[in-house]
Design a protein around this motif. Sequence first.
Motif, PDB file in Angstrom:
ATOM      1  N   LYS A  54       0.809  -1.224   0.000  1.00 19.46           N
ATOM      2  CA  LYS A  54       0.000   0.000   0.000  1.00 19.46           C
ATOM      3  C   LYS A  54       0.839   1.269   0.000  1.00 19.46           C
ATOM      4  O   LYS A  54       0.444   2.291  -0.538  1.00 19.46           O
ATOM      5  N   GLN A  55       2.018   1.195   0.635  1.00 18.24           N
ATOM      6  CA  GLN A  55       2.899   2.363   0.718  1.00 18.24           C
ATOM      7  C   GLN A  55       3.812   2.479  -0.495  1.00 18.24           C
ATOM      8  O   GLN A  55       4.627   3.385  -0.570  1.00 18.24           O
ATOM      9  N   GLY A  56       3.694   1.547  -1.434  1.00 18.88           N
ATOM     10  CA  GLY A  56       4.512   1.572  -2.638  1.00 18.88           C
ATOM     11  C   GLY A  56       5.890   0.955  -2.450  1.00 18.88           C
ATOM     12  O   GLY A  56       6.740   1.072  -3.319  1.00 18.88           O
ATOM     13  N   GLN A  57       6.099   0.276  -1.318  1.00 23.78           N
ATOM     14  CA  GLN A  57       7.386  -0.361  -1.079  1.00 23.78           C
ATOM     15  C   GLN A  57       7.496  -1.646  -1.890  1.00 23.78           C
ATOM     16  O   GLN A  57       6.519  -2.366  -2.071  1.00 23.78           O
ATOM     17  N   ARG A  58       8.693  -1.929  -2.345  1.00 21.22           N
ATOM     18  CA  ARG A  58       8.961  -3.099  -3.160  1.00 21.22           C
ATOM     19  C   ARG A  58       8.907  -4.374  -2.315  1.00 21.22           C
ATOM     20  O   ARG A  58       9.520  -4.466  -1.267  1.00 21.22           O
ATOM     21  N   ILE A  59       8.157  -5.372  -2.798  1.00 18.93           N
ATOM     22  CA  ILE A  59       8.063  -6.678  -2.171  1.00 18.93           C
ATOM     23  C   ILE A  59       8.496  -7.702  -3.226  1.00 18.93           C
ATOM     24  O   ILE A  59       7.904  -7.775  -4.301  1.00 18.93           O
ATOM     25  N   GLU A  60       9.538  -8.467  -2.913  1.00 18.04           N
ATOM     26  CA  GLU A  60      10.096  -9.411  -3.883  1.00 18.04           C
ATOM     27  C   GLU A  60       9.149 -10.588  -4.121  1.00 18.04           C
ATOM     28  O   GLU A  60       8.375 -10.969  -3.237  1.00 18.04           O
ATOM     29  N   VAL A  61       9.230 -11.187  -5.315  1.00 19.11           N
ATOM     30  CA  VAL A  61       8.458 -12.372  -5.651  1.00 19.11           C
ATOM     31  C   VAL A  61       8.808 -13.466  -4.641  1.00 19.11           C
ATOM     32  O   VAL A  61       9.975 -13.690  -4.343  1.00 19.11           O
ATOM     33  N   GLY A  62       7.781 -14.096  -4.068  1.00 22.16           N
ATOM     34  CA  GLY A  62       7.968 -15.144  -3.078  1.00 22.16           C
ATOM     35  C   GLY A  62       7.777 -14.666  -1.648  1.00 22.16           C
ATOM     36  O   GLY A  62       7.553 -15.463  -0.749  1.00 22.16           O
ATOM     37  N   GLU A  63       7.854 -13.341  -1.413  1.00 20.65           N
ATOM     38  CA  GLU A  63       7.650 -12.818  -0.065  1.00 20.65           C
ATOM     39  C   GLU A  63       6.170 -12.806   0.286  1.00 20.65           C
ATOM     40  O   GLU A  63       5.312 -12.646  -0.580  1.00 20.65           O
ATOM     41  N   THR A  64       5.871 -12.978   1.576  1.00 21.24           N
ATOM     42  CA  THR A  64       4.497 -13.001   2.075  1.00 21.24           C
ATOM     43  C   THR A  64       4.307 -11.861   3.064  1.00 21.24           C
ATOM     44  O   THR A  64       5.151 -11.644   3.924  1.00 21.24           O
ATOM     45  N   ILE A  65       3.195 -11.122   2.916  1.00 21.34           N
ATOM     46  CA  ILE A  65       2.869 -10.029   3.831  1.00 21.34           C
ATOM     47  C   ILE A  65       1.378 -10.087   4.166  1.00 21.34           C
ATOM     48  O   ILE A  65       0.619 -10.815   3.537  1.00 21.34           O
ATOM     49  N   CYS A  66       0.979  -9.284   5.150  1.00 23.36           N
ATOM     50  CA  CYS A  66      -0.424  -9.141   5.505  1.00 23.36           C
ATOM     51  C   CYS A  66      -1.031  -8.036   4.637  1.00 23.36           C
ATOM     52  O   CYS A  66      -0.494  -6.935   4.579  1.00 23.36           O
ATOM     53  N   LEU A  67      -2.122  -8.337   3.971  1.00 20.59           N
ATOM     54  CA  LEU A  67      -2.824  -7.339   3.156  1.00 20.59           C
ATOM     55  C   LEU A  67      -4.202  -7.086   3.730  1.00 20.59           C
ATOM     56  O   LEU A  67      -4.843  -7.995   4.260  1.00 20.59           O
ATOM     57  N   GLN A  68      -4.660  -5.840   3.607  1.00 19.31           N
ATOM     58  CA  GLN A  68      -6.020  -5.485   3.993  1.00 19.31           C
ATOM     59  C   GLN A  68      -6.706  -4.941   2.756  1.00 19.31           C
ATOM     60  O   GLN A  68      -6.296  -3.926   2.199  1.00 19.31           O
ATOM     61  N   VAL A  69      -7.749  -5.654   2.317  1.00 20.59           N
ATOM     62  CA  VAL A  69      -8.480  -5.280   1.109  1.00 20.59           C
ATOM     63  C   VAL A  69      -9.968  -5.326   1.422  1.00 20.59           C
ATOM     64  O   VAL A  69     -10.473  -6.345   1.894  1.00 20.59           O
ATOM     65  N   ASP A  70     -10.665  -4.240   1.173  1.00 23.79           N
ATOM     66  CA  ASP A  70     -12.115  -4.152   1.413  1.00 23.79           C
ATOM     67  C   ASP A  70     -12.490  -4.604   2.827  1.00 23.79           C
ATOM     68  O   ASP A  70     -13.450  -5.348   3.025  1.00 23.79           O
ATOM     69  N   GLY A  71     -11.709  -4.198   3.821  1.00 23.43           N
ATOM     70  CA  GLY A  71     -11.995  -4.506   5.212  1.00 23.43           C
ATOM     71  C   GLY A  71     -11.639  -5.921   5.636  1.00 23.43           C
ATOM     72  O   GLY A  71     -11.909  -6.334   6.746  1.00 23.43           O
ATOM     73  N   ARG A  72     -11.037  -6.684   4.748  1.00 22.68           N
ATOM     74  CA  ARG A  72     -10.629  -8.060   5.021  1.00 22.68           C
ATOM     75  C   ARG A  72      -9.113  -8.129   5.110  1.00 22.68           C
ATOM     76  O   ARG A  72      -8.414  -7.531   4.304  1.00 22.68           O
ATOM     77  N   MET A  73      -8.586  -8.849   6.109  1.00 30.23           N
ATOM     78  CA  MET A  73      -7.145  -8.993   6.254  1.00 30.23           C
ATOM     79  C   MET A  73      -6.766 -10.446   5.995  1.00 30.23           C
ATOM     80  O   MET A  73      -7.454 -11.366   6.436  1.00 30.23           O
ATOM     81  N   PHE A  74      -5.665 -10.645   5.252  1.00 33.72           N
ATOM     82  CA  PHE A  74      -5.204 -11.990   4.928  1.00 33.72           C
ATOM     83  C   PHE A  74      -3.723 -11.961   4.583  1.00 33.72           C
ATOM     84  O   PHE A  74      -3.178 -10.919   4.251  1.00 33.72           O
ATOM     85  N   MET A  75      -3.094 -13.133   4.691  1.00 37.27           N
ATOM     86  CA  MET A  75      -1.701 -13.267   4.297  1.00 37.27           C
ATOM     87  C   MET A  75      -1.678 -13.504   2.795  1.00 37.27           C
ATOM     88  O   MET A  75      -2.431 -14.332   2.276  1.00 37.27           O
ATOM     89  N   ALA A  76      -0.832 -12.744   2.095  1.00 36.91           N
ATOM     90  CA  ALA A  76      -0.743 -12.857   0.647  1.00 36.91           C
ATOM     91  C   ALA A  76       0.718 -12.959   0.236  1.00 36.91           C
ATOM     92  O   ALA A  76       1.591 -12.362   0.851  1.00 36.91           O
ATOM     93  N   GLN A  77       0.952 -13.732  -0.816  1.00 38.96           N
ATOM     94  CA  GLN A  77       2.306 -13.915  -1.328  1.00 38.96           C
ATOM     95  C   GLN A  77       2.411 -13.280  -2.704  1.00 38.96           C
ATOM     96  O   GLN A  77       1.510 -13.401  -3.529  1.00 38.96           O
ATOM     97  N   CYS A  78       3.530 -12.600  -2.935  1.00 43.42           N
ATOM     98  CA  CYS A  78       3.812 -12.028  -4.251  1.00 43.42           C
ATOM     99  C   CYS A  78       4.200 -13.177  -5.176  1.00 43.42           C
ATOM    100  O   CYS A  78       5.160 -13.902  -4.901  1.00 43.42           O
ATOM    101  N   GLN A  79       3.427 -13.372  -6.243  1.00 44.16           N
ATOM    102  CA  GLN A  79       3.674 -14.460  -7.195  1.00 44.16           C
ATOM    103  C   GLN A  79       3.587 -13.930  -8.617  1.00 44.16           C
ATOM    104  O   GLN A  79       3.082 -12.832  -8.849  1.00 44.16           O
ATOM    105  N   MET A  80       4.060 -14.737  -9.550  1.00 40.82           N
ATOM    106  CA  MET A  80       3.955 -14.396 -10.965  1.00 40.82           C
ATOM    107  C   MET A  80       2.790 -15.171 -11.572  1.00 40.82           C
ATOM    108  O   MET A  80       2.598 -16.350 -11.273  1.00 40.82           O
TER     109      MET A  80
END
Length: 87
Positions: free
Chosen positions: A18-44
């Motif tokens: 959300k802040q525009g910071q670079r997240i490498e492919v394969g890394e997992t972070i917590c995302l909040q989308v439409d009031g829902r929070m979940f762990m998401a992985q950057c994939q191709m």
Amino acid sequence: MSDGFINGVPVDCYCTDKQGQRIEVGETICLQVDGRMFMAQCQMSLNVPMWREVSPGCFSSELKGGQSRNPAVNTLRIDTKVLPPKA
């Protein structure tokens, strides 16, 4: 294409948070989308970096309820003796 090269030329693929910071492919972070929070992985996907949900909810190491952020200094109660397994 999944190895990050096209015709021998490295391809610089990554996701952004959300802040525009670079997240490498394969890394997992917590995302909040439409009031829902979940762990998401950057994939191709089809040569495009994208977020894929890998688990509901988010892991957190945040302390709640006035807990101290300082680790305990007194370790006298810790028993470091290793016991053999019970038969």
